[in-house]
Scaffold this active site. Structure first.
Site, PDB file in Angstrom:
ATOM      1  N   ASP A 120       1.563  40.774   2.418  1.00  0.00           N
ATOM      2  CA  ASP A 120       1.352  39.703   1.436  1.00  0.00           C
ATOM      3  C   ASP A 120       0.746  38.447   2.064  1.00  0.00           C
ATOM      4  OD1 ASP A 120       3.545  38.805   2.796  1.00  0.00           O
ATOM      5  OD2 ASP A 120       4.823  38.524   1.029  1.00  0.00           O
ATOM      6  N   ASP A 132       3.890  45.436   1.202  1.00  0.00           N
ATOM      7  CA  ASP A 132       4.911  44.405   0.967  1.00  0.00           C
ATOM      8  C   ASP A 132       5.316  44.303  -0.489  1.00  0.00           C
ATOM      9  OD1 ASP A 132       5.606  43.134   3.345  1.00  0.00           O
ATOM     10  OD2 ASP A 132       3.842  41.823   3.321  1.00  0.00           O
ATOM     11  N   LYS A 190       7.934  47.227   2.375  1.00  0.00           N
ATOM     12  CA  LYS A 190       8.491  46.206   3.291  1.00  0.00           C
ATOM     13  C   LYS A 190       9.081  45.048   2.488  1.00  0.00           C
ATOM     14  CE  LYS A 190       5.875  43.540   6.253  1.00  0.00           C
ATOM     15  NZ  LYS A 190       6.197  42.157   5.865  1.00  0.00           N
ATOM     16  N   GLU A 240      11.404  41.205   3.034  1.00  0.00           N
ATOM     17  CA  GLU A 240      11.759  40.173   4.016  1.00  0.00           C
ATOM     18  C   GLU A 240      13.142  39.607   3.728  1.00  0.00           C
ATOM     19  OE1 GLU A 240       8.896  36.989   4.202  1.00  0.00           O
ATOM     20  OE2 GLU A 240       7.220  38.391   4.352  1.00  0.00           O
ATOM     21  N   GLU A 298       9.377  39.157  13.337  1.00  0.00           N
ATOM     22  CA  GLU A 298       8.292  38.179  13.433  1.00  0.00           C
ATOM     23  C   GLU A 298       8.794  36.920  14.139  1.00  0.00           C
ATOM     24  OE1 GLU A 298       6.060  37.381   9.873  1.00  0.00           O
ATOM     25  OE2 GLU A 298       4.880  35.814  10.861  1.00  0.00           O
TER      26      GLU A 298
END
Ligand code: KIV
Length: 264
Positions: free
Chosen positions: A46, A85, A113, A115, A182
């Site tokens: 994204d 994402d 994915k 987050e 990350e």
């Protein structure tokens, strides 16, 4: 026989200590180039909200955008495991997460994915139960920029480091099949990579993770003020195709990232 990379193949690479690469991608032409370079994985990330759409964060990205770009990438790619994402606030509860994961998987993604932190465990569990493989993204989580305030390294303090470590273990237990870390310090990324049995992909997290990902536009030198962890692979290369291949080869042989790309 198909030479597409599968989750079992990626797990086998982790067991054999073989490094693998991942590159973000949003369209068919670059997808074909990444396929040609033999990257094991490709991420329809994204971050397209920033690199393609010009926003200052990934927050405005929608499911429609992710479906469109996932379909474009899938069409030109026969070899890479394709991660895609779920965008900001598209997985706030079990039902929404399952409906939206279904859309990306039907667009051709292989892994979804999301987050967050350890609180993602129930969503990871629900997605896993219905057959949606999940990659959990920890550390710097750009979708939450309004809550976290700025893009920075996560896990420098003992408290933050322990919380990311525990989240990694909890999310593996909940069924996650891949982790992305990350902008975490190299030592923390190493500890997590050694502690979990699922493949770990790093970005700005040092050389010890199983895989490395970079944003395509960063690695081909198009980003004006790239972060410290980025290397411009266009330097010294005659073409974009060879720059992409150079990234893939450098990751596989372990020569990227170097000290200068790493937070300690
Ligand atoms: O969206 C994205 O490109 C990502 C990478 C930075 C890992 O999540």
């Amino acid at each position: 026989m198909s030479n597409k990379v599968t989750l079992p193949r990626l797990a086998e690479m982790k067991r054999n200590n073989e490094k693998f690469s991942c590159i973000t991608c949003y369209d068919a032409t670059f997808s074909a180039a990444i396929n040609e370079a033999n990257s094991e994985t490709i991420l329809v990330g994204d971050a397209l909200g920033m690199v393609l759409q010009g926003h200052d964060s990934t927050v405005p990205v929608t499911m429609e955008h992710m479906i469109y770009h996932t379909e474009s990438v899938v069409k030109a790619n026969s070899k890479c495991l394709i991660l895609s994402d779920l965008p900001f606030m598209s997985y706030t509860n079990e039902e929404e997460a399952i409906n939206n994961a279904k859309k990306l998987l039907q667009a051709g993604a292989n892994v979804i994915k999301i987050e967050g932190d350890g609180t993602l465990a129930p969503i990871v569990e629900s997605l896993t139960k219905v057959g949606a493989p999940v990659c959990a993204h920890l550390g710097l989580t750009p979708q939450y920029i309004n809550a976290i305030g700025n893009y920075r390294v996560f896990g420098k303090s003992e408290e933050e480091s322990n919380s990311i470590f525990q989240a990694a273990v909890a999310l593996e237990d909940a069924g996650a099949v891949i982790l992305v870390l990350e902008c975490v310090p190299e030592q923390l990324a190493k500890r997590i990579t050694e502690a979990v049995s699922i493949p770990v992909i790093g970005i700005g997290s040092g050389k010890h993770t199983d895989g490395q990902v970079l944003v395509l536009h960063d690695l081909i030198g198009l980003t004006r003020r790239p972060p410290k962890f980025v290397k411009n692979f266009m330097e010294g290369q005659p073409s974009i195709q060879s720059a992409i291949s150079s990234f893939v080869d450098s990751v596989k042989e372990g020569s990227f990232p170097e000290k200068e790309h790493t937070y300690t």
